[in-house]
Design a protein around this motif. Structure first.
Motif, short mmCIF file in Angstrom:
data_model
loop_
_atom_site.label_atom_id
_atom_site.label_comp_id
_atom_site.label_asym_id
_atom_site.label_seq_id
_atom_site.Cartn_x
_atom_site.Cartn_y
_atom_site.Cartn_z
N ARG A 26 133.78 35.29 36.64
CA ARG A 26 134.43 35.31 35.45
C ARG A 26 133.78 34.35 34.34
O ARG A 26 133.92 34.57 33.15
CB ARG A 26 135.60 34.88 35.74
N ASP A 27 133.21 33.31 34.83
CA ASP A 27 132.81 32.25 33.79
C ASP A 27 131.49 32.90 33.28
O ASP A 27 131.26 32.55 32.06
CB ASP A 27 132.31 31.00 34.70
N LEU A 28 130.62 33.45 33.98
CA LEU A 28 129.28 34.07 33.42
C LEU A 28 129.83 35.23 32.35
O LEU A 28 129.13 35.26 31.34
CB LEU A 28 128.40 34.61 34.46
N ASP A 29 130.68 36.02 32.70
CA ASP A 29 131.13 37.25 32.13
C ASP A 29 131.81 36.52 30.60
O ASP A 29 131.40 37.17 29.64
CB ASP A 29 132.18 37.89 32.66
N ALA A 30 132.49 35.49 30.73
CA ALA A 30 133.21 34.95 29.57
C ALA A 30 131.89 34.45 28.67
O ALA A 30 132.00 34.50 27.19
CB ALA A 30 134.03 33.94 29.77
N ARG A 31 131.10 33.86 29.14
CA ARG A 31 129.92 33.21 28.43
C ARG A 31 128.94 34.38 27.65
O ARG A 31 128.82 34.16 26.53
CB ARG A 31 128.98 32.44 29.19
N LEU A 72 122.83 36.78 30.46
CA LEU A 72 124.08 36.37 31.00
C LEU A 72 124.80 37.35 31.63
O LEU A 72 125.39 37.50 32.62
CB LEU A 72 124.97 35.78 29.96
N ARG A 73 124.80 38.69 30.74
CA ARG A 73 125.32 40.01 31.52
C ARG A 73 124.90 40.42 32.46
O ARG A 73 125.35 40.94 33.49
CB ARG A 73 125.29 41.20 30.37
N ASN A 74 123.39 40.40 32.56
CA ASN A 74 122.56 40.79 33.89
C ASN A 74 122.97 39.80 34.98
O ASN A 74 123.01 40.28 36.05
CB ASN A 74 120.95 40.56 33.52
N ALA A 75 123.12 38.41 34.72
CA ALA A 75 123.57 37.14 35.69
C ALA A 75 124.90 37.88 36.40
O ALA A 75 125.06 37.85 37.59
CB ALA A 75 123.54 36.20 35.16
N VAL A 76 125.95 38.50 35.50
CA VAL A 76 127.23 38.85 36.03
C VAL A 76 126.78 39.94 36.97
O VAL A 76 127.44 39.96 38.00
CB VAL A 76 127.99 39.20 34.96
N GLU A 77 126.06 40.82 36.64
CA GLU A 77 125.90 42.31 37.40
C GLU A 77 124.96 41.98 38.65
O GLU A 77 125.39 42.37 39.73
CB GLU A 77 125.12 43.22 36.48
#
Length: 77
Positions: A26-31, A58-63
Motif C-alpha cells: 500500500r505504501d509503495l502504491d501510494a508513493r 515504484l509501480r514495478n516494485a508494487v508488482e
C-alpha cells in the motif's frame, strides 16, 4: 506509457481489491501515485523524465512485491 491509478482514490482510499495487500504494498502504491501526479505537473524536460521513471520504478516494485508475496497454495488468477 500507461499507469493505472485505480489503486488509490482521494475520496475512497484503497480500492477493495488492494485492501488485502500488505502495508508495504500500500505504501509503495501510494508513493507511485503521488510520484506520477507530481511528474505530470512538471514542465517537459529532464527532471520530468526522471520523475516519470521513478514513478514507473515504484509501480514495478508494487508488482514485484505482489508476485513475491503470493501464497504458494493460491491458484493462479
Amino acid at each position: 506509457m500507461v499507469i493505472q491509478r485505480s489503486a488509490v482514490t482521494p475520496q475512497y482510499g484503497l480500492s477493495p481489491n488492494k485492501q488485502t495487500h500488505s502495508a508495504l504494498a500500500r505504501d509503495l502504491d501510494a508513493r507511485a501515485v503521488i510520484a506520477l501526479d507530481e511528474a505530470r505537473e512538471m514542465p517537459p524536460g529532464n527532471e520530468r523524465t526522471e520523475a516519470l521513471h521513478n514513478a514507473i520504478v515504484l509501480r514495478n516494485a508494487v508488482e514485484i512485491h505482489a508476485l513475491l508475496s503470493c501464497k504458494r497454495d493460491a491458484p493462479a488468477a
